[in-house]
Design a protein around this motif. Structure first.
Motif, PDB file in Angstrom:
ATOM      1  N   CYS A 124       1.051  -1.327   0.111  1.00 15.38           N
ATOM      2  CA  CYS A 124       0.086  -0.125   0.468  1.00 15.38           C
ATOM      3  C   CYS A 124       1.164   1.072   0.417  1.00 15.38           C
ATOM      4  O   CYS A 124       0.553   2.070  -0.538  1.00 15.38           O
ATOM      5  CB  CYS A 124      -0.892   0.216   1.225  1.00 15.38           C
ATOM      6  SG  CYS A 124      -1.838  -1.621   2.135  1.00 15.38           S
ATOM      7  N   CYS A 127       1.150   4.352  -3.028  1.00 17.67           N
ATOM      8  CA  CYS A 127       0.855   5.579  -3.482  1.00 17.67           C
ATOM      9  C   CYS A 127       0.669   5.500  -1.667  1.00 17.67           C
ATOM     10  O   CYS A 127       0.338   7.382  -2.096  1.00 17.67           O
ATOM     11  CB  CYS A 127      -0.436   4.522  -3.828  1.00 17.67           C
ATOM     12  SG  CYS A 127      -0.586   4.328  -5.436  1.00 17.67           S
ATOM     13  N   HIS A 128      -0.173   5.721  -0.741  1.00 17.54           N
ATOM     14  CA  HIS A 128      -0.856   6.118   0.164  1.00 17.54           C
ATOM     15  C   HIS A 128       0.562   6.441   1.383  1.00 17.54           C
ATOM     16  O   HIS A 128       0.409   6.837   2.045  1.00 17.54           O
ATOM     17  CB  HIS A 128      -1.806   5.542   1.078  1.00 17.54           C
ATOM     18  CG  HIS A 128      -3.138   4.543   0.664  1.00 17.54           C
ATOM     19  ND1 HIS A 128      -3.653   5.916   0.110  1.00 17.54           N
ATOM     20  CD2 HIS A 128      -2.947   3.906   0.069  1.00 17.54           C
ATOM     21  CE1 HIS A 128      -4.775   5.050  -0.498  1.00 17.54           C
ATOM     22  NE2 HIS A 128      -4.277   4.520  -0.708  1.00 17.54           N
ATOM     23  N   GLY A 134      -0.702   9.010   2.457  1.00 16.38           N
ATOM     24  CA  GLY A 134      -0.726  10.292   1.500  1.00 16.38           C
ATOM     25  C   GLY A 134      -0.385  10.663   0.381  1.00 16.38           C
ATOM     26  O   GLY A 134       0.845  11.089   0.765  1.00 16.38           O
ATOM     27  N   SER A 135      -0.754  11.267  -1.027  1.00 19.65           N
ATOM     28  CA  SER A 135       0.134  11.753  -1.407  1.00 19.65           C
ATOM     29  C   SER A 135      -1.188  13.025  -2.293  1.00 19.65           C
ATOM     30  O   SER A 135      -2.771  12.531  -2.563  1.00 19.65           O
ATOM     31  CB  SER A 135       0.680  12.100  -1.800  1.00 19.65           C
ATOM     32  OG  SER A 135       0.812  11.543  -3.448  1.00 19.65           O
ATOM     33  N   TYR A 138      -4.122  10.374  -3.793  1.00 20.25           N
ATOM     34  CA  TYR A 138      -3.954   9.476  -3.268  1.00 20.25           C
ATOM     35  C   TYR A 138      -4.195   9.765  -1.840  1.00 20.25           C
ATOM     36  O   TYR A 138      -3.349  10.146  -0.767  1.00 20.25           O
ATOM     37  CB  TYR A 138      -2.498   8.517  -3.316  1.00 20.25           C
ATOM     38  CG  TYR A 138      -1.275   8.703  -4.491  1.00 20.25           C
ATOM     39  CD1 TYR A 138      -2.734   7.022  -5.299  1.00 20.25           C
ATOM     40  CD2 TYR A 138      -1.069   9.093  -5.716  1.00 20.25           C
ATOM     41  CE1 TYR A 138      -1.817   6.793  -6.421  1.00 20.25           C
ATOM     42  CE2 TYR A 138      -1.138   8.546  -6.912  1.00 20.25           C
ATOM     43  CZ  TYR A 138      -1.370   7.820  -7.222  1.00 20.25           C
ATOM     44  OH  TYR A 138      -0.893   7.644  -8.680  1.00 20.25           O
ATOM     45  N   ASN A 140      -5.102  10.372   1.925  1.00 15.33           N
ATOM     46  CA  ASN A 140      -4.281  10.481   3.325  1.00 15.33           C
ATOM     47  C   ASN A 140      -5.095   9.331   3.766  1.00 15.33           C
ATOM     48  O   ASN A 140      -6.614   9.731   4.414  1.00 15.33           O
ATOM     49  CB  ASN A 140      -4.544  11.703   3.764  1.00 15.33           C
ATOM     50  CG  ASN A 140      -3.303  11.646   5.344  1.00 15.33           C
ATOM     51  OD1 ASN A 140      -3.908  10.839   6.367  1.00 15.33           O
ATOM     52  ND2 ASN A 140      -3.501  13.093   5.755  1.00 15.33           N
ATOM     53  N   GLY A 261      -9.866   8.378 -10.176  1.00 17.29           N
ATOM     54  CA  GLY A 261      -8.530   7.810  -9.419  1.00 17.29           C
ATOM     55  C   GLY A 261      -8.673   5.497  -9.754  1.00 17.29           C
ATOM     56  O   GLY A 261     -10.341   6.108  -9.359  1.00 17.29           O
ATOM     57  N   MET A 263      -8.160   2.266  -7.324  1.00 16.32           N
ATOM     58  CA  MET A 263      -7.594   1.364  -5.907  1.00 16.32           C
ATOM     59  C   MET A 263      -7.991   0.148  -6.635  1.00 16.32           C
ATOM     60  O   MET A 263      -8.849  -0.185  -7.091  1.00 16.32           O
ATOM     61  CB  MET A 263      -8.798   1.777  -4.544  1.00 16.32           C
ATOM     62  CG  MET A 263      -8.572   0.634  -3.590  1.00 16.32           C
ATOM     63  SD  MET A 263      -7.236   1.290  -2.386  1.00 16.32           S
ATOM     64  CE  MET A 263      -7.827  -0.197  -1.481  1.00 16.32           C
TER      65      MET A 263
END
Lengths: 289, 472
Positions: A124, A127-128, A134-135, A138, A140, A261, A263
């Motif tokens: 994970c 990305c997170h 997060g960013s 992606y 938080n 986005g 996931m």
């Protein structure tokens, strides 16, 4: 055999010399004890036996394996297997556990958190982020803002089926690109209105018209007040958190180009126990509901 | 001087040592010390000490699994390791003190190698007889008697060795339980392995190697040689009084030494003290006892072999009467060592009595440094640990000072209190939240103090921490 022990018979309290002499320098005769020498020989024999028994000589590929077949990698594998066996019961229990009933501080919970930490770091964090912060784009996972819901069951569903993933049970909900739908002046108005929702400064002359554009086009998903809708994954626009950025340029891009986005559905890659573990881990990072 | 022809062998065979029994002041002192030291070692793990139901009732216990050290009423946690470090410093200073005052007194009286070798020699003497009998037995051909005596001795030695290795592990687990486990073969393999290794080393060092360890294996003789000075008392032979040595009744041309070899025969190191100070000498004092006994018999004054400081040698050689060794023992160097030693000891004792029963550790989570919540407030995360050394479950309340705009939240808890179980470190995740636009949320860094209050005693502990804001 040793004869009757004798006392030292050395004149002048001095140790004898070996009789060697170089430019007047003589060598004292303090011989090593014999057992010390035998110990030395024993270490040589031990060394040879060790080379035969264990990996020793480097070859072009790898090293001589040794008669015992021992290797550090084998040791690690055995160690991992040992812990896997030791945790097999917890792992099985976790795979079918009802996470809402997970008791904090219990062995199962502790195991889930530790296992989840490792799973998160492996799958994970790309990305997170390693700290789950997060960013841009992606989410938080530490804050209290959730697009699809932050209770433990919803997190588990999100991890299992993903968002906009290829899985049939995934949840969908796109932000369309409004650039082709709305006129330029309507876009400017709705951008200004959106910014006021979270108390950001905006051009006051556009806001009133923007509210109408919002009501006609955006409120279906984001709600009349802009508070979002978790069933659709529509973000809350009134809070301080912006997944793709909260300045005018970022908001403009989101509205004009749309956002989508993805996931992945992790059930394709992780076991049920791993998903449960990472769910429990994420849920205790500070944002869990 | 020896020439190469005399010793063709390159390596020295061991010369067996057969110390004769001796009576005297130093021998008596060594018997008492041996009894006390062995008693401490073998019996101490069996002393019980009631600490309540949650804690072990063994007076001295090194609990590696739980990372605790119990010493009667004292309980040491890993974060208090400085007590152990302090004790090691005291041990070091103590050795400086004893070495500068009395030379290798540690080697001669208290070193385990000496004490256990003494025990092994005592056993050997009991089974095989005193020096002359042992020398005869050594040279005798193997027959039924020799085999019987040897096997009996080896069995007793092995029993001592097993008991020695066995006693060691009792310091690390509940002794009665472990003994039952050991006998019923249910103990951890590490216990058997430790016993096996210590049994082997005890047998090897005490029964076989003996003085070879002191002469060749131990670094301590070399270190101590560097710490001695001319005031340090050591064992010396008054050759100016004894020489020329010689036997017989016609003593006009002879010194006091009757060359009876008593001092040599009793020496566990197999040396002749009359050769002067030497590295092999462990200053056990047995040659003094032996010589004094002979001097009494021939009607000469005692002290031909004696504790002596090097400084006195020229004076005595010139005819001065021997001075008390206490004049050498009490000098600025030993007094400084004593003061340092006592200083560390007093410091540790004070620290022991003022140390807190509760302790707080705060580890800020720095990845990320802060999290912005939906309402725009700023949150920092800290992993805190509460060490509850009370012996019973205790509620603790969190509070902060130094930052008015910050609220506390606890992960998984509704309020601001947690119950920390007895005698363990309780881990808790703590959140500090500064409201949107508040001073702390806008500042780069805010220093504050996190407190815990013991709900039963009211004791408090704190740690300073930093709150990271947006820094705008």
């Amino acid at each position: 055999m040793v004869k009757k022990p004798e006392t030292k018979d050395v004149e002048n309290n001095e140790v004898g010399t070996t009789g060697h002499e170089w430019d007047g320098i003589q060598e004292y005769n303090n011989p090593m004890p014999a057992w010390w020498v035998w110990t030395f020989y024993a270490t040589i024999i031990w060394g040879i036996a060790y080379m035969i028994a264990y990996p020793a000589w480097p070859l072009i590929k790898g090293a001589t394996p040794g008669l015992l077949g021992w290797s550090t990698r084998g040791d690690v594998a055995a160690e991992i297997q040992k812990f896997t066996d030791m945790n097999a019961d917890l792992e099985a229990e976790l795979a079918s556990a009802d996470l809402t009933q997970l008791e904090i501080g219990s062995d199962l919970h502790n195991y889930a958190i530790q296992s989840g930490r490792a799973t998160f770091a492996t799958f994970c964090s790309q990305c997170h982020g390693s700290g789950a912060a997060g960013s841009t784009g992606y989410p938080n996972l530490l804050d209290d803002d959730w697009l699809w819901g932050g209770d433990i069951e919803t997190i588990q569903e999100t991890v299992t089926y993903g968002i906009r993933s290829p899985h049939d049970d995934t949840r969908l909900g796109d932000m369309p690109s409004w650039g082709d739908v709305l006129e330029d002046d309507e876009l400017a108005q709705v951008i200004a209105y959106t910014m006021t929702l979270s108390d950001e400064p905006a051009d006051a002359t556009l806001v009133e018209a923007g509210a109408l554009v919002f009501e006609d086009n955006c409120s279906g998903c984001h709600g009349e007040t802009g508070a979002g809708d978790r069933d659709l994954g529509a973000p809350n626009l009134t809070d301080a958190i912006w997944l793709f950025g909260g300045d005018k340029a970022a908001i403009t891009e989101s509205i004009v180009m749309g956002r989508k986005g993805e996931m992945p559905n992790w059930n394709a890659k992780l076991t049920a126990a791993q998903i449960a573990a990472v769910t429990a881990y994420v849920h205790t990072r500070g944002g869990g509901e | 001087m020896s020439s190469p022809d005399e010793s063709e062998k390159l390596y020295k065979s061991r010369e067996p040592v057969f110390p004769r029994r001796v009576n005297g002041m130093f021998r008596s002192l060594k018997w008492w010390l041996m009894a006390v030291l062995l008693g401490i070692y073998y019996l101490l793990p069996w002393v019980r000490w009631d600490r309540g139901s949650n804690l072990p009732d063994q007076a001295i216990l090194i609990d590696l699994a739980e990372r605790r050290f119990f010493f009667f009423w004292i309980e040491i946690w890993p974060h208090e390791f400085y007590f152990i470090a302090g004790l090691l410093i005291m041990a070091g200073l103590g050795l400086f003190l004893f070495t500068s005052a009395a030379g290798r007194v540690w080697c001669g009286y208290a070193c385990p190698q000496t004490v256990w070798t003494d025990l092994f020699i005592l056993t050997e003497r009991w089974i095989e007889g005193d020096r002359n009998a042992r020398v005869r037995l050594w040279n005798a051909k193997w027959d039924g008697r020799k085999l019987r005596l040897r096997v009996f001795k080896w069995i007793i030695w092995l029993a001592i060795s097993v008991a020695t290795g066995g006693a060691w592990v009792f310091f690390f687990a509940d002794a009665p339980t472990l003994l039952v486990d050991l006998v019923t073969l249910n103990a951890h393999p590490a216990a058997y392995g430790t016993i096996a290794v210590l049994t082997a080393t005890t047998y090897l060092f005490g029964g076989i190697a003996r003085e070879q360890i002191c002469i060749y294996a131990c670094p301590w003789p070399r270190i101590q040689a560097a710490m001695m000075d001319e005031d340090t008392i050591t064992i010396a032979y008054r050759d100016w009084r004894g020489e020329p040595r010689g036997r017989g009744k016609m003593r006009e041309d002879l010194g006091d030494c009757i060359d009876c070899n008593a001092c040599v025969n009793v020496c566990p190191m197999g040396i002749d003290i009359r050769d002067g100070e030497q590295l092999e000498c462990i200053t056990c004092g047995l040659c003094i006892d032996a010589c004094d006994e002979m001097m009494d018999k021939v009607g000469k004054p005692r002290g031909l072999v004696d504790y002596l400081a090097l400084k006195d040698e020229p004076d005595e050689r010139a005819g001065a009467t021997p001075v008390s060794i206490w004049k050498h023992v009490l000098r600025w160097r030993t007094i400084v060592y004593t003061l340092l030693w006592a200083g560390v000891g007093i410091g540790l004792t004070v620290a022991l009595f003022v140390r807190a029963d509760i302790d707080l550790t705060v580890r800020p989570v720095r990845n990320p440094t802060y999290v912005m919540l939906g309402d725009g407030s700023i949150r920092n995360t800290y992993d805190v640990g509460i060490r509850n050394m009370h012996g019973e479950d205790t509620p603790f309340y969190f509070s902060i000072t130094g930052a008015d705009g910050i609220m506390i939240e606890l992960e998984g808890e509704d309020g601001l209190s947690v119950v920390a179980p007895a005698d363990m470190e309780y881990k808790q995740r703590l959140y500090l939240v500064a409201a949107r636009g508040s001073l702390e949320a806008q500042a780069d860094r805010t220093t504050l103090r996190i407190w815990i209050t013991d709900g039963t005693t009211g004791d408090r502990a704190f740690k300073d921490a930093v709150f990271n804001g947006k820094g705008q």
